[in-house]
Design a protein around this motif. Structure first.
Motif, PDB file in Angstrom:
ATOM      1  N   THR A  82      48.228  74.899  39.208  1.00 36.64           N
ATOM      2  CA  THR A  82      47.572  75.878  38.757  1.00 36.64           C
ATOM      3  C   THR A  82      47.677  77.225  39.207  1.00 36.64           C
ATOM      4  N   GLY A  83      47.462  76.712  40.498  1.00 36.07           N
ATOM      5  CA  GLY A  83      47.438  78.507  41.850  1.00 36.07           C
ATOM      6  C   GLY A  83      46.172  78.195  41.618  1.00 36.07           C
ATOM      7  N   ALA A  84      44.930  78.096  40.700  1.00 37.64           N
ATOM      8  CA  ALA A  84      44.170  79.125  40.721  1.00 37.64           C
ATOM      9  C   ALA A  84      42.667  78.421  41.767  1.00 37.64           C
ATOM     10  N   CYS A  85      42.353  80.080  42.819  1.00 38.19           N
ATOM     11  CA  CYS A  85      41.455  80.266  43.207  1.00 38.19           C
ATOM     12  C   CYS A  85      39.933  79.868  43.285  1.00 38.19           C
ATOM     13  N   ALA A  86      39.325  79.581  43.108  1.00 34.48           N
ATOM     14  CA  ALA A  86      37.836  80.056  43.472  1.00 34.48           C
ATOM     15  C   ALA A  86      37.199  79.718  43.994  1.00 34.48           C
ATOM     16  N   ARG A  87      35.491  80.988  44.489  1.00 36.02           N
ATOM     17  CA  ARG A  87      34.945  81.389  45.017  1.00 36.02           C
ATOM     18  C   ARG A  87      33.912  80.783  44.639  1.00 36.02           C
ATOM     19  N   ILE A  88      32.773  80.222  45.127  1.00 40.02           N
ATOM     20  CA  ILE A  88      31.834  79.340  44.816  1.00 40.02           C
ATOM     21  C   ILE A  88      30.965  79.485  45.815  1.00 40.02           C
ATOM     22  N   THR A  89      28.966  80.568  45.489  1.00 40.29           N
ATOM     23  CA  THR A  89      28.583  80.157  46.525  1.00 40.29           C
ATOM     24  C   THR A  89      27.196  79.388  45.919  1.00 40.29           C
ATOM     25  N   THR A  90      26.790  78.333  46.660  1.00 36.84           N
ATOM     26  CA  THR A  90      25.434  78.148  46.762  1.00 36.84           C
ATOM     27  C   THR A  90      24.404  78.287  46.395  1.00 36.84           C
ATOM     28  N   ASN A  91      23.218  78.886  46.122  1.00 37.14           N
ATOM     29  CA  ASN A  91      22.112  78.834  46.303  1.00 37.14           C
ATOM     30  C   ASN A  91      20.977  78.292  45.311  1.00 37.14           C
TER      31      ASN A  91
END
Length: 106
Positions: A82-91
């Motif tokens: 799909t060309g989708a990009c996610a920025r995911i921060t873990t805490n």
């Protein structure tokens, strides 16, 4: 005798009301496919925010995402289909911030 009549009227009234119940889900809604997570989509995974990282990672991969790179506690996930990009921060073991970003960021 009056109590029997009142009871019969009450039962008849409840029977009529029972026929008025509406379905709350749309009949066209399909359950998630076998093995697919019940949250997120191949183009938007922001609903994973707050999820446990270990469990959500499998959900991301089931949606077609792959981990592209990491910067500290932040990982960029890309879906090639799909060309989708996610920025995911873990805490503390959970996804504390999930943001869809331009594909160029991946």
């Amino acid at each position: 005798m009056a109590s029997i009549i009142n009871s019969a009227v009450a039962v008849a009234g409840l029977a009529l009301l029972a026929g008025c119940v509406e379905e709350t889900s749309a009949p066209s809604e399909q359950p998630p496919a076998q093995g697919m997570p019940s949250v997120g989509s191949s183009t938007d995974v922001t609903s994973f925010e707050g999820a446990r990282a270990g469990q959500a990672e499998g959900g991301l991969m089931a949606l077609g995402y792959e981990s592209i790179r990491s910067e500290g506690l932040t990982t960029y996930w890309f879906n090639r289909d799909t060309g989708a990009c996610a920025r995911i921060t873990t805490n503390q073991g959970r996804y504390s911030d999930v943001t869809m970003v331009p594909a160029e960021d991946c």
